[in-house]
Design a protein around this motif. Structure first.
Motif, PDB file in Angstrom:
ATOM      1  N   LEU A   2       0.368  -4.784 -52.228  1.00  0.00           N
ATOM      2  CA  LEU A   2       0.290  -3.560 -51.458  1.00  0.00           C
ATOM      3  C   LEU A   2       0.215  -2.353 -52.373  1.00  0.00           C
ATOM      4  O   LEU A   2       0.999  -2.211 -53.301  1.00  0.00           O
ATOM      5  N   SER A   3      -0.755  -1.490 -52.126  1.00  0.00           N
ATOM      6  CA  SER A   3      -0.868  -0.236 -52.868  1.00  0.00           C
ATOM      7  C   SER A   3      -0.519   0.908 -51.935  1.00  0.00           C
ATOM      8  O   SER A   3      -0.915   0.912 -50.777  1.00  0.00           O
ATOM      9  N   ILE A   4       0.200   1.849 -52.458  1.00  0.00           N
ATOM     10  CA  ILE A   4       0.643   2.998 -51.676  1.00  0.00           C
ATOM     11  C   ILE A   4      -0.301   4.169 -51.918  1.00  0.00           C
ATOM     12  O   ILE A   4      -0.599   4.500 -53.065  1.00  0.00           O
ATOM     13  N   ASP A   5      -0.749   4.796 -50.854  1.00  0.00           N
ATOM     14  CA  ASP A   5      -1.550   6.004 -50.954  1.00  0.00           C
ATOM     15  C   ASP A   5      -0.625   7.122 -51.438  1.00  0.00           C
ATOM     16  O   ASP A   5       0.421   7.371 -50.831  1.00  0.00           O
ATOM     17  N   PRO A   6      -0.967   7.798 -52.536  1.00  0.00           N
ATOM     18  CA  PRO A   6      -0.092   8.863 -53.043  1.00  0.00           C
ATOM     19  C   PRO A   6       0.218   9.949 -52.004  1.00  0.00           C
ATOM     20  O   PRO A   6       1.247  10.608 -52.095  1.00  0.00           O
ATOM     21  N   LYS A   7      -0.630  10.095 -51.009  1.00  0.00           N
ATOM     22  CA  LYS A   7      -0.368  11.086 -49.952  1.00  0.00           C
ATOM     23  C   LYS A   7       0.844  10.689 -49.106  1.00  0.00           C
ATOM     24  O   LYS A   7       1.380  11.513 -48.380  1.00  0.00           O
ATOM     25  N   MET A   8       1.254   9.428 -49.202  1.00  0.00           N
ATOM     26  CA  MET A   8       2.352   8.936 -48.380  1.00  0.00           C
ATOM     27  C   MET A   8       3.679   8.847 -49.136  1.00  0.00           C
ATOM     28  O   MET A   8       4.628   8.229 -48.668  1.00  0.00           O
ATOM     29  N   LEU A   9       3.756   9.482 -50.300  1.00  0.00           N
ATOM     30  CA  LEU A   9       4.996   9.439 -51.079  1.00  0.00           C
ATOM     31  C   LEU A   9       6.190   9.988 -50.303  1.00  0.00           C
ATOM     32  O   LEU A   9       7.307   9.504 -50.445  1.00  0.00           O
ATOM     33  N   PHE A  10       5.945  10.974 -49.459  1.00  0.00           N
ATOM     34  CA  PHE A  10       7.043  11.546 -48.667  1.00  0.00           C
ATOM     35  C   PHE A  10       7.667  10.469 -47.778  1.00  0.00           C
ATOM     36  O   PHE A  10       8.875  10.476 -47.533  1.00  0.00           O
ATOM     37  N   ARG A  11       6.858   9.521 -47.315  1.00  0.00           N
ATOM     38  CA  ARG A  11       7.369   8.457 -46.451  1.00  0.00           C
ATOM     39  C   ARG A  11       8.299   7.531 -47.236  1.00  0.00           C
ATOM     40  O   ARG A  11       9.315   7.070 -46.717  1.00  0.00           O
ATOM     41  N   LEU A  12       7.967   7.279 -48.494  1.00  0.00           N
ATOM     42  CA  LEU A  12       8.849   6.464 -49.330  1.00  0.00           C
ATOM     43  C   LEU A  12      10.194   7.159 -49.526  1.00  0.00           C
ATOM     44  O   LEU A  12      11.233   6.507 -49.567  1.00  0.00           O
ATOM     45  N   ASP A  13      10.171   8.479 -49.636  1.00  0.00           N
ATOM     46  CA  ASP A  13      11.419   9.235 -49.763  1.00  0.00           C
ATOM     47  C   ASP A  13      12.278   9.065 -48.514  1.00  0.00           C
ATOM     48  O   ASP A  13      13.495   8.884 -48.593  1.00  0.00           O
ATOM     49  N   GLU A  14      11.629   9.107 -47.332  1.00  0.00           N
ATOM     50  CA  GLU A  14      12.350   8.925 -46.073  1.00  0.00           C
ATOM     51  C   GLU A  14      12.946   7.522 -45.988  1.00  0.00           C
ATOM     52  O   GLU A  14      14.098   7.349 -45.578  1.00  0.00           O
ATOM     53  N   LEU A  15      12.158   6.530 -46.374  1.00  0.00           N
ATOM     54  CA  LEU A  15      12.647   5.147 -46.345  1.00  0.00           C
ATOM     55  C   LEU A  15      13.814   4.953 -47.299  1.00  0.00           C
ATOM     56  O   LEU A  15      14.802   4.284 -46.971  1.00  0.00           O
TER      57      LEU A  15
END
Length: 75
Positions: A2-15
């Motif tokens: 799985l690769s994470i779209d850098p635009k979704m980094l905020f979602r990783l912070d929430e998780l």
């Protein structure tokens, strides 16, 4: 993988924030198995964040277009 779209980094912070809160609760309840599972998940999440941040800095890589190889001849 799985690769994470850098635009979704905020979602990783929430998780991550949610997992840290769950871990605090698991520690308070004494749920050792849950704590170990959350720790493992946090390790993977942080690794994915680092990977996405590296990708964000490096941008994209042009691999070019594929081309057909010439046929192999006996001779």
């Amino acid at each position: 993988m799985l690769s994470i779209d850098p635009k979704m980094l905020f979602r990783l912070d929430e998780l991550e924030q949610d997992l840290v809160e769950r871990r605090t609760w698991a520690v308070a309840e004494g749920w050792q198995g849950e704590i170990e599972g959350i720790d493992l998940t946090l390790t993977f999440l942080r690794g994915k964040r680092a990977q996405a941040q590296r990708f964000q800095r490096s941008g994209t890589v042009d691999l070019g277009l594929p081309h057909q190889r010439p046929p192999i001849t006996d001779g």
